[in-house]
Design a protein around this motif. Structure first.
Motif, mmCIF file in Angstrom:
data_model
loop_
_atom_site.group_PDB
_atom_site.id
_atom_site.type_symbol
_atom_site.label_atom_id
_atom_site.label_comp_id
_atom_site.label_asym_id
_atom_site.label_seq_id
_atom_site.Cartn_x
_atom_site.Cartn_y
_atom_site.Cartn_z
ATOM 1 N N SER A 1 62.964 -37.035 30.114
ATOM 2 C CA SER A 1 62.201 -37.663 31.177
ATOM 3 C C SER A 1 61.183 -36.693 31.752
ATOM 4 C CB SER A 1 63.140 -38.146 32.293
ATOM 5 O OG SER A 1 63.800 -37.046 32.881
ATOM 6 N N ASN B 1 61.863 -45.928 27.167
ATOM 7 C CA ASN B 1 63.023 -46.612 27.736
ATOM 8 C C ASN B 1 62.966 -46.536 29.261
ATOM 9 O OD1 ASN B 1 66.456 -45.958 28.258
ATOM 10 N ND2 ASN B 1 65.669 -47.938 27.657
ATOM 11 N N LYS C 1 65.000 -47.561 32.753
ATOM 12 C CA LYS C 1 66.261 -47.972 33.359
ATOM 13 C C LYS C 1 66.080 -48.026 34.878
ATOM 14 C CE LYS C 1 69.063 -45.602 29.822
ATOM 15 N NZ LYS C 1 69.693 -46.760 29.177
ATOM 16 N N LEU D 1 70.921 -54.722 36.019
ATOM 17 C CA LEU D 1 70.801 -53.351 35.528
ATOM 18 C C LEU D 1 69.681 -53.340 34.491
ATOM 19 C CD1 LEU D 1 74.552 -52.320 35.078
ATOM 20 C CD2 LEU D 1 72.974 -51.495 36.840
ATOM 21 N N MET D 2 68.515 -52.828 34.863
ATOM 22 C CA MET D 2 67.389 -52.812 33.938
ATOM 23 C C MET D 2 67.606 -51.754 32.861
ATOM 24 S SD MET D 2 63.344 -51.992 34.622
ATOM 25 C CE MET D 2 63.052 -53.402 35.688
ATOM 26 N N ASP D 3 67.407 -52.148 31.620
ATOM 27 C CA ASP D 3 67.452 -51.228 30.480
ATOM 28 C C ASP D 3 66.556 -51.834 29.411
ATOM 29 O OD1 ASP D 3 67.953 -49.433 28.472
ATOM 30 O OD2 ASP D 3 70.133 -49.647 28.507
ATOM 31 N N ASN E 1 62.827 -51.545 26.813
ATOM 32 C CA ASN E 1 62.002 -50.643 26.020
ATOM 33 C C ASN E 1 60.563 -51.140 25.979
ATOM 34 O OD1 ASN E 1 63.933 -48.613 24.960
ATOM 35 N ND2 ASN E 1 64.907 -50.417 24.080
#
Length: 214
Positions: free
Chosen positions: A112, A125, A127, A169-171, A173
């Motif tokens: 990150s 990605n 999140k 829960l955002m995950d 791409n």
């Protein structure tokens, strides 16, 4: 006083137009990053935060100064690249100053903030998780701009078929297209996430990532 959540300027003077010496410009921008950081420390003072939150935001700003100036010195090879890295650092300082009230992360190759990858179509990605069971969704950096992106190549984030819904829960791409990138190119982009409650945006934060193409 407005919340310094996002910075959307380029350099604030025309120093790069007055020199074609990359090393001289690096010195100018390294000094500028150190100087403008004082403005963000002053914002932290203004907020009068609890001790631990104050300490956290100041530490993040200091870390950004160090990493940004390291990238200006060692990664950037052109005046344009110096601009991209400098503006990335200013974005990150603004984000650190505003704080991160809900969980958000943006990752390239599992890393990150400061990342490395090869040219091509790059997976990004994202999140996120809201507070108090609130949901999150992809937001807009500004009213008509989904993402902020600045690069030394023709990079762009694909905006077709983006997930528009809300996530507990955002995950997800995203695709960063950098097929024309060459070694030593740099790409800085900001993904914005909105925290939602009853279809109303409660809060919004951007998270900025820089990519070094190797």
């Amino acid at each position: 006083m407005a919340l310094p959540m996002d910075y959307d300027g380029m350099r604030v003077d025309d120093a790069s137009l007055r020199t074609d010496n990359v090393n001289d410009y690096k010195v100018t921008c390294i000094d500028f990053i150190k100087d403008i950081a004082n403005d963000y420390f002053a914002w932290v003072d203004y907020y009068q935060l609890p001790k631990e939150e104050d300490k956290k935001r100041r530490a993040e700003i200091r870390a950004t100064i160090e990493r940004t100036n390291e990238w200006i010195a060692k990664v950037a090879q052109t005046i344009k690249a110096v601009d991209v890295v400098m503006n990335d650092g200013i974005q990150k300082m603004a984000e650190s100053t505003a704080g991160k009230p809900f969980q958000i992360g943006v990752f390239v190759n599992g890393s990150s903030s400061y990342t490395i990858t090869k040219p091509g179509i790059i997976d990004v990605n994202v999140k996120a998780a809201g507070r108090k069971d609130r949901k999150t969704k992809l937001g807009f950096h500004f009213k008509n701009d989904r993402f902020r992106i600045e690069s030394t190549c023709d990079a762009y984030l694909d905006e077709a078929n983006l997930p528009e819904g809300e996530f507990q829960l955002m995950d997800i791409n995203l695709k960063l297209y950098a097929e024309n990138a060459k070694q030593r190119d740099v790409i800085s982009f900001t993904v914005t996430v909105s925290e939602m409650e009853n279809d109303v945006e409660i809060d919004r934060r951007g998270l900025t990532t820089i990519v070094h193409v190797v």
